[in-house]
Design an enzyme around this catalytic site. Sequence first.
Site, PDB file in Angstrom:
ATOM      1  N   ASP A 268      -5.176  -6.639  12.424  1.00 48.24           N
ATOM      2  CA  ASP A 268      -5.965  -8.004  12.848  1.00 48.24           C
ATOM      3  C   ASP A 268      -5.725  -7.999  14.299  1.00 48.24           C
ATOM      4  OD1 ASP A 268      -7.732 -10.347  12.192  1.00 48.24           O
ATOM      5  OD2 ASP A 268      -5.836 -11.270  12.886  1.00 48.24           O
ATOM      6  N   HIS A 272      -5.568  -8.249  21.128  1.00 44.23           N
ATOM      7  CA  HIS A 272      -4.906  -9.490  21.730  1.00 44.23           C
ATOM      8  C   HIS A 272      -3.331  -9.216  21.883  1.00 44.23           C
ATOM      9  CE1 HIS A 272      -8.427 -11.804  21.601  1.00 44.23           C
ATOM     10  NE2 HIS A 272      -8.659 -11.236  20.475  1.00 44.23           N
ATOM     11  N   GLU A 311      -8.992  -3.518  13.928  1.00 43.85           N
ATOM     12  CA  GLU A 311      -9.987  -4.470  14.464  1.00 43.85           C
ATOM     13  C   GLU A 311      -9.978  -5.212  16.027  1.00 43.85           C
ATOM     14  OE1 GLU A 311     -11.602  -9.024  14.074  1.00 43.85           O
ATOM     15  OE2 GLU A 311      -9.415  -8.479  14.576  1.00 43.85           O
TER      16      GLU A 311
END
Length: 549
Positions: A268, A272, A311
């Site tokens: 996930d 980031h 992702e």
Amino acid sequence: MSVFRITVLILICTLSCTEKPAIVKEEAPFVWEGANLYFLLTDRFYNADNTNDVNFGRTSETEKLRGFEGGDIKGITQKIKEGYFTELGVNAIWLTPIVEQIHGGTDEGTGLTYAFHGYWASDWTAIDPNFGTRADLQELVDVAHENQIRILLDAVVNHTGPVTEKDPVWPEDWVRTAPVCDYSSFQKTVTCTLVENLPDVRTESDAPVELPSQLIEKWENEGRLEQELKALDAFFERTGYPRAPRFYIIKWLTDYIRELGIDGYRVDTVKHTEPYVWQEFKEECDVAFAEYKKNNPEKVLDDNGFYLVGEVYNYGISAGKAFDFGDRKVNYFDDAFNGLINFDLKWNAAQWTYEGLFKTYSHVLNGDLNGYGVLNYLSSHDDGQPFDPDRSKPFESATKLLLSPGASQIYYGDESARSLIIEGTEGDATLRSFMNWEAISNNRESQAILEHWQKLGKFRRDHPAIGAGVHQMITQEPYLFYRSYQNKGYEDFVVIGLDLPIGVKHLDVSKVFDDGDQVYDAYSGSSIVVKAGIVVVDSPFDIVLLERL
């Protein structure tokens, strides 16, 4: 082709088509680059154990579809045992995170929400009782493997769950609570919180940190503090890593590989987190997978390595290896991910012809991305702009997704036209309704849609050439193409026709099959002999899926 027409034609074929001859063929190898993967929200798929539906006092009224609905790990296992996934041609299942979630609820602007989706971790070492137990997860992996299905868990490394009245913030040396990302640059995408009240793990830090007091207290109450501390000591002694936040989480996540034998992680929020973190994660995943295989030789499925698919939100196959932050480009493939989720397909499927789509994807995957892969999808859990939001094109969706080069991601209910528009919901809740099992059981249109997905799915599973091979058009009118795959002495060739005339079809297959070859149309169930380079298929469908017998 209309749903009614398909329904009638399937019924005709059921009565009249030739059964597939019982000929033993070489078993196709499993290839991640061409996998047929099924993605489901654990809480929304199937409830096989209603005794675990409520835990931690999660009883407050939530907004619509923002609370726990009862789906669990046992429900997935039950559907594997029933053959649901096998009939759909699925050979890998990705389930949303199953680690223990925050106990309270929070409002992100869409109403009170509990962590039914699994992306708000509070303890990476435990399984949330709403989803089941560690024994349930072990059974899921074992039963899946017995059915030649791989299991992917979902890894969240860059954030904890929100802070609630029941869930304190993690220590300041573990997480930051500001600023909120504005995505204007690499740094303002990485060194920040995704949204308000979603503490961001300091993955960039190498400074040693102590365990959060709430974890120590929890483990002590559960009688496993000594065990967890001893395991952490062994990990840091073996690796030499500093006791920094990311390495604790990497250790906890790789334990599921080492102990249970899961086959991969969907990761996930990749963009980031600092890119080097994923290289560190990949290295430890590989170590854990090798250790599991060494300790459990009787359970080894094949010689594939551990699979990581990331992702990177808004990454598309058109970008090749490099994701562009505006001020910096990052290659997440080399030394880290086997594949990335492809956000382009829903647009390409809407705008391009079949040939434009298939040819372009084949060119990229056998060129710039050779040795890697993409995971294609048309709908998902957090994409508010799916290819077919009102489910008016379920047959076209299956054809474009399951025949596109690359791996395919079926989002639960794609195969049964589960509604993506739920009245009274806010935000992404509309995408996350409970699986429509009743429609599958009782609705003829849903059954016809499912049968189309099943035929294409099984053909894809049985032929790595479809997802991992090379595409070549044979004729434009009628539209006929072949896919070829060769690796380590294994060869696979198929011929596929789309938008063909109903009834008798004369198709030139001379580029792939030889005169006298017996071929089988997996869509209609007909077997045909090649004569003068031609196969004559008489079926009430506009599609053929041809394989050599």
